[in-house]
Write a protein that holds these residues in place. Structure first.
Motif, PDB file in Angstrom:
ATOM      1  N   LYS A   1       0.157 -12.770   7.203  1.00  0.00           N
ATOM      2  CA  LYS A   1      -0.808 -12.534   6.124  1.00  0.00           C
ATOM      3  C   LYS A   1      -1.245 -11.072   6.099  1.00  0.00           C
ATOM      4  O   LYS A   1      -1.369 -10.463   5.039  1.00  0.00           O
ATOM      5  N   GLU A   2      -1.464 -10.518   7.301  1.00  0.00           N
ATOM      6  CA  GLU A   2      -1.862  -9.120   7.382  1.00  0.00           C
ATOM      7  C   GLU A   2      -0.733  -8.205   6.897  1.00  0.00           C
ATOM      8  O   GLU A   2      -0.988  -7.203   6.223  1.00  0.00           O
ATOM      9  N   ALA A   3       0.504  -8.561   7.220  1.00  0.00           N
ATOM     10  CA  ALA A   3       1.656  -7.773   6.756  1.00  0.00           C
ATOM     11  C   ALA A   3       1.759  -7.823   5.232  1.00  0.00           C
ATOM     12  O   ALA A   3       2.066  -6.805   4.594  1.00  0.00           O
ATOM     13  N   GLU A   4       1.506  -8.993   4.665  1.00  0.00           N
ATOM     14  CA  GLU A   4       1.523  -9.108   3.194  1.00  0.00           C
ATOM     15  C   GLU A   4       0.439  -8.222   2.577  1.00  0.00           C
ATOM     16  O   GLU A   4       0.668  -7.556   1.558  1.00  0.00           O
ATOM     17  N   LEU A   5      -0.730  -8.203   3.210  1.00  0.00           N
ATOM     18  CA  LEU A   5      -1.829  -7.377   2.717  1.00  0.00           C
ATOM     19  C   LEU A   5      -1.445  -5.896   2.728  1.00  0.00           C
ATOM     20  O   LEU A   5      -1.620  -5.186   1.732  1.00  0.00           O
ATOM     21  N   TRP A   6      -0.878  -5.441   3.862  1.00  0.00           N
ATOM     22  CA  TRP A   6      -0.491  -4.029   3.955  1.00  0.00           C
ATOM     23  C   TRP A   6       0.688  -3.722   3.050  1.00  0.00           C
ATOM     24  O   TRP A   6       0.785  -2.611   2.508  1.00  0.00           O
ATOM     25  N   GLY A   7       1.566  -4.666   2.852  1.00  0.00           N
ATOM     26  CA  GLY A   7       2.671  -4.468   1.904  1.00  0.00           C
ATOM     27  C   GLY A   7       2.145  -4.267   0.491  1.00  0.00           C
ATOM     28  O   GLY A   7       2.632  -3.392  -0.250  1.00  0.00           O
ATOM     29  N   SER A   8       1.146  -5.059   0.122  1.00  0.00           N
ATOM     30  CA  SER A   8       0.566  -4.901  -1.224  1.00  0.00           C
ATOM     31  C   SER A   8      -0.175  -3.572  -1.329  1.00  0.00           C
ATOM     32  O   SER A   8      -0.163  -2.923  -2.384  1.00  0.00           O
ATOM     33  N   ARG A   9      -0.780  -3.124  -0.240  1.00  0.00           N
ATOM     34  CA  ARG A   9      -1.460  -1.823  -0.248  1.00  0.00           C
ATOM     35  C   ARG A   9      -0.458  -0.676  -0.399  1.00  0.00           C
ATOM     36  O   ARG A   9      -0.735   0.317  -1.081  1.00  0.00           O
ATOM     37  N   VAL A  10       0.709  -0.827   0.251  1.00  0.00           N
ATOM     38  CA  VAL A  10       1.758   0.187   0.114  1.00  0.00           C
ATOM     39  C   VAL A  10       2.199   0.269  -1.342  1.00  0.00           C
ATOM     40  O   VAL A  10       2.306   1.364  -1.920  1.00  0.00           O
ATOM     41  N   ARG A  11       2.455  -0.875  -1.932  1.00  0.00           N
ATOM     42  CA  ARG A  11       2.897  -0.900  -3.333  1.00  0.00           C
ATOM     43  C   ARG A  11       1.824  -0.333  -4.268  1.00  0.00           C
ATOM     44  O   ARG A  11       2.126   0.397  -5.219  1.00  0.00           O
ATOM     45  N   LEU A  12       0.573  -0.670  -3.998  1.00  0.00           N
ATOM     46  CA  LEU A  12      -0.527  -0.169  -4.817  1.00  0.00           C
ATOM     47  C   LEU A  12      -0.627   1.358  -4.720  1.00  0.00           C
ATOM     48  O   LEU A  12      -0.758   2.055  -5.737  1.00  0.00           O
ATOM     49  N   ALA A  13      -0.561   1.883  -3.480  1.00  0.00           N
ATOM     50  CA  ALA A  13      -0.662   3.337  -3.287  1.00  0.00           C
ATOM     51  C   ALA A  13       0.516   4.051  -3.940  1.00  0.00           C
ATOM     52  O   ALA A  13       0.344   5.120  -4.535  1.00  0.00           O
ATOM     53  N   GLU A  14       1.710   3.470  -3.800  1.00  0.00           N
ATOM     54  CA  GLU A  14       2.884   4.080  -4.436  1.00  0.00           C
ATOM     55  C   GLU A  14       2.765   4.024  -5.953  1.00  0.00           C
ATOM     56  O   GLU A  14       3.160   4.954  -6.660  1.00  0.00           O
ATOM     57  N   GLY A  15       2.229   2.931  -6.480  1.00  0.00           N
ATOM     58  CA  GLY A  15       2.043   2.777  -7.919  1.00  0.00           C
ATOM     59  C   GLY A  15       1.035   3.767  -8.478  1.00  0.00           C
ATOM     60  O   GLY A  15       1.152   4.217  -9.624  1.00  0.00           O
TER      61      GLY A  15
END
Length: 152
Positions: free
Chosen positions: A37-51
């Motif tokens: 779950k934490e990995a999914e959260l950080w993955g979404s943060r990576v995508r958000l920051a890149e976006g």
């Protein structure tokens, strides 16, 4: 778990070890779910920051995600190792059980001593044995005398 370690175990010890390993496996599964779950959260943060075009923030989020994924991989490896050990232990249980003596002669002698009273009062037990043998001899001599009287 090596064969040498397995050879040192007794049956109750093996059962305790299986229980402990199984408990650890269940705890690892809970930790793995939490890390996923934490990995999914950080993955979404990576995508958000890149976006949003924030490369610095995306890079730091990727570092966090990478650390979580490494920790996740180590937990999975530990869980697999524990599962393999539990499987080995379960396979060896019949052999471990067979190695145990079904009757411990020292324990049996002590229990018999307690039942007969020898362990509590050895002198009384010796006296009882002597009296029983005298009674048996008296009974046999009386039987012999009766047989002699009857002419047998």
């Amino acid at each position: 778990m090596t064969l040498e370690e397995l050879s040192r175990l007794d049956y109750p010890g093996a059962m305790d070890l299986i229980f402990a390993y199984t408990t650890d496996i269940k705890r690892l599964e809970i930790d793995i779910q939490s890390l996923k779950k934490e990995a999914e959260l950080w993955g979404s943060r990576v995508r958000l920051a890149e976006g949003k075009g924030m490369a610095d923030l995306a890079l730091e989020a990727k570092k966090q995600l990478s650390g979580i994924e490494e920790h996740l991989a180590s937990l999975k490896a530990s869980g697999a190792e524990l599962s393999a050990d539990v499987a080995r232990l379960k396979e060896s249980l019949p052999a471990i059980k067979a190695r145990e003596r079904s009757i411990d002669p020292d324990q049996l002698q002590a229990e018999l001593g307690m039942i007969t009273g020898e362990a509590l009062d050895p002198d009384k037990a010796k006296l009882d044995k002597e009296l029983a043998s005298l009674e048996k001899e008296d009974g046999e001599s009386a039987l012999q005398a009766l047989k002699h009287k009857m002419g047998l």
